[in-house]
Design a protein around this motif. Sequence first.
Motif, short mmCIF file in Angstrom:
data_model
loop_
_atom_site.label_atom_id
_atom_site.label_comp_id
_atom_site.label_asym_id
_atom_site.label_seq_id
_atom_site.Cartn_x
_atom_site.Cartn_y
_atom_site.Cartn_z
N LEU A 246 0.88 -1.16 0.00
CA LEU A 246 0.00 0.00 0.00
C LEU A 246 0.92 1.21 0.00
O LEU A 246 1.69 1.41 0.94
N ARG A 247 0.89 1.99 -1.06
CA ARG A 247 1.75 3.18 -1.17
C ARG A 247 0.95 4.40 -0.74
O ARG A 247 -0.12 4.68 -1.26
N LEU A 248 1.51 5.13 0.23
CA LEU A 248 0.90 6.36 0.72
C LEU A 248 1.77 7.53 0.29
O LEU A 248 2.98 7.52 0.51
N VAL A 249 1.17 8.52 -0.32
CA VAL A 249 1.89 9.73 -0.72
C VAL A 249 1.64 10.77 0.36
O VAL A 249 0.49 11.12 0.65
N VAL A 250 2.73 11.20 0.97
CA VAL A 250 2.66 12.18 2.06
C VAL A 250 3.55 13.37 1.71
O VAL A 250 4.34 13.31 0.77
N ASP A 251 3.42 14.43 2.49
CA ASP A 251 4.26 15.59 2.28
C ASP A 251 5.72 15.16 2.44
O ASP A 251 6.10 14.65 3.48
N GLY A 252 6.49 15.28 1.40
CA GLY A 252 7.90 14.91 1.48
C GLY A 252 8.23 13.57 0.84
O GLY A 252 9.38 13.15 0.86
N GLY A 253 7.26 12.86 0.31
CA GLY A 253 7.60 11.61 -0.35
C GLY A 253 6.52 10.55 -0.30
O GLY A 253 5.35 10.85 -0.12
N GLU A 254 6.97 9.31 -0.46
CA GLU A 254 6.06 8.17 -0.48
C GLU A 254 6.48 7.17 0.59
O GLU A 254 7.65 7.01 0.88
N ILE A 255 5.49 6.48 1.15
CA ILE A 255 5.72 5.44 2.15
C ILE A 255 5.05 4.18 1.63
O ILE A 255 3.86 4.20 1.30
N ASP A 256 5.80 3.09 1.55
CA ASP A 256 5.25 1.81 1.12
C ASP A 256 5.06 0.91 2.33
O ASP A 256 6.01 0.62 3.05
N LEU A 257 3.83 0.47 2.55
CA LEU A 257 3.51 -0.47 3.62
C LEU A 257 3.34 -1.84 2.99
O LEU A 257 2.57 -2.01 2.06
N VAL A 258 4.05 -2.82 3.51
CA VAL A 258 4.08 -4.16 2.95
C VAL A 258 2.74 -4.86 3.14
O VAL A 258 2.12 -4.78 4.20
N ARG A 259 2.30 -5.54 2.07
CA ARG A 259 1.11 -6.39 2.15
C ARG A 259 1.54 -7.78 2.56
O ARG A 259 2.56 -8.29 2.11
N PHE A 260 0.79 -8.41 3.42
CA PHE A 260 1.06 -9.76 3.90
C PHE A 260 0.08 -10.70 3.23
O PHE A 260 -1.13 -10.59 3.43
N LYS A 261 0.58 -11.62 2.41
CA LYS A 261 -0.27 -12.59 1.70
C LYS A 261 -1.35 -11.89 0.88
O LYS A 261 -2.49 -12.35 0.80
N ASN A 262 -1.01 -10.75 0.31
CA ASN A 262 -1.90 -9.99 -0.57
C ASN A 262 -3.19 -9.51 0.08
O ASN A 262 -4.16 -9.21 -0.59
N SER A 263 -3.23 -9.46 1.41
CA SER A 263 -4.46 -8.98 2.03
C SER A 263 -4.17 -8.03 3.20
O SER A 263 -4.62 -6.90 3.19
N ALA A 264 -3.46 -8.48 4.20
CA ALA A 264 -3.20 -7.66 5.38
C ALA A 264 -2.12 -6.62 5.08
O ALA A 264 -1.32 -6.76 4.17
N ILE A 265 -2.11 -5.57 5.90
CA ILE A 265 -1.11 -4.51 5.80
C ILE A 265 -0.29 -4.51 7.08
O ILE A 265 -0.82 -4.65 8.17
N GLN A 266 1.01 -4.34 6.93
CA GLN A 266 1.90 -4.27 8.09
C GLN A 266 2.27 -2.82 8.36
O GLN A 266 2.77 -2.12 7.48
N TYR A 267 1.97 -2.36 9.57
CA TYR A 267 2.33 -1.01 10.01
C TYR A 267 2.84 -1.11 11.43
O TYR A 267 2.18 -1.71 12.30
N LYS A 268 4.02 -0.55 11.69
CA LYS A 268 4.66 -0.62 13.01
C LYS A 268 4.78 -2.06 13.49
O LYS A 268 4.50 -2.38 14.64
N ASP A 269 5.16 -2.96 12.59
CA ASP A 269 5.33 -4.39 12.89
C ASP A 269 4.05 -5.06 13.38
O ASP A 269 4.09 -6.08 14.06
N ILE A 270 2.90 -4.48 13.07
CA ILE A 270 1.60 -5.06 13.41
C ILE A 270 0.87 -5.35 12.11
O ILE A 270 0.88 -4.53 11.19
N LEU A 271 0.23 -6.51 12.02
CA LEU A 271 -0.57 -6.84 10.85
C LEU A 271 -2.01 -6.43 11.08
O LEU A 271 -2.61 -6.77 12.11
N PHE A 272 -2.57 -5.70 10.12
CA PHE A 272 -3.95 -5.27 10.19
C PHE A 272 -4.71 -5.85 9.01
O PHE A 272 -4.27 -5.75 7.86
N GLY A 273 -5.86 -6.44 9.28
CA GLY A 273 -6.68 -7.01 8.23
C GLY A 273 -7.52 -6.00 7.49
O GLY A 273 -7.98 -6.25 6.40
N ASP A 274 -7.72 -4.84 8.10
CA ASP A 274 -8.57 -3.83 7.48
C ASP A 274 -7.95 -2.45 7.62
O ASP A 274 -7.21 -2.17 8.57
N PHE A 275 -8.28 -1.61 6.68
CA PHE A 275 -7.96 -0.19 6.79
C PHE A 275 -9.07 0.60 6.11
O PHE A 275 -9.79 0.08 5.28
#
Length: 84
Positions: free
Chosen positions: A39-68
């Motif tokens: 999941l690529r987020l465009v923020v002031d100053g650049g882009e942040i890529d958050l890794v997808r886990f098994k093409n569904s969950a998102i990893q943020y701060k070493d935590i897996l989230f099933g929804d956003f």
Amino acid sequence: MLQIEFFNRLNPKTKEHHIDDTYIVVGPIDSFQWTYGHLRLVVDGGEIDLVRFKNSAIQYKDILFGDFRIAPYDAKNKNVEKFG
């Protein structure tokens, strides 16, 4: 401006959903892109890529989230974390 709300934490070993009430709101973001690997987020100053886990969950701060959820940015909300 937008914000992203992460919820429905996953257990990476058992794949169990909603293992606790962790809820993190991050912003502001300008735009986002849901791709095959991240999941690529465009923020002031650049882009942040958050890794997808098994093409569904998102990893943020070493935590897996099933929804956003993407919502309008609420600058008055004191719970909104800033990237960086």
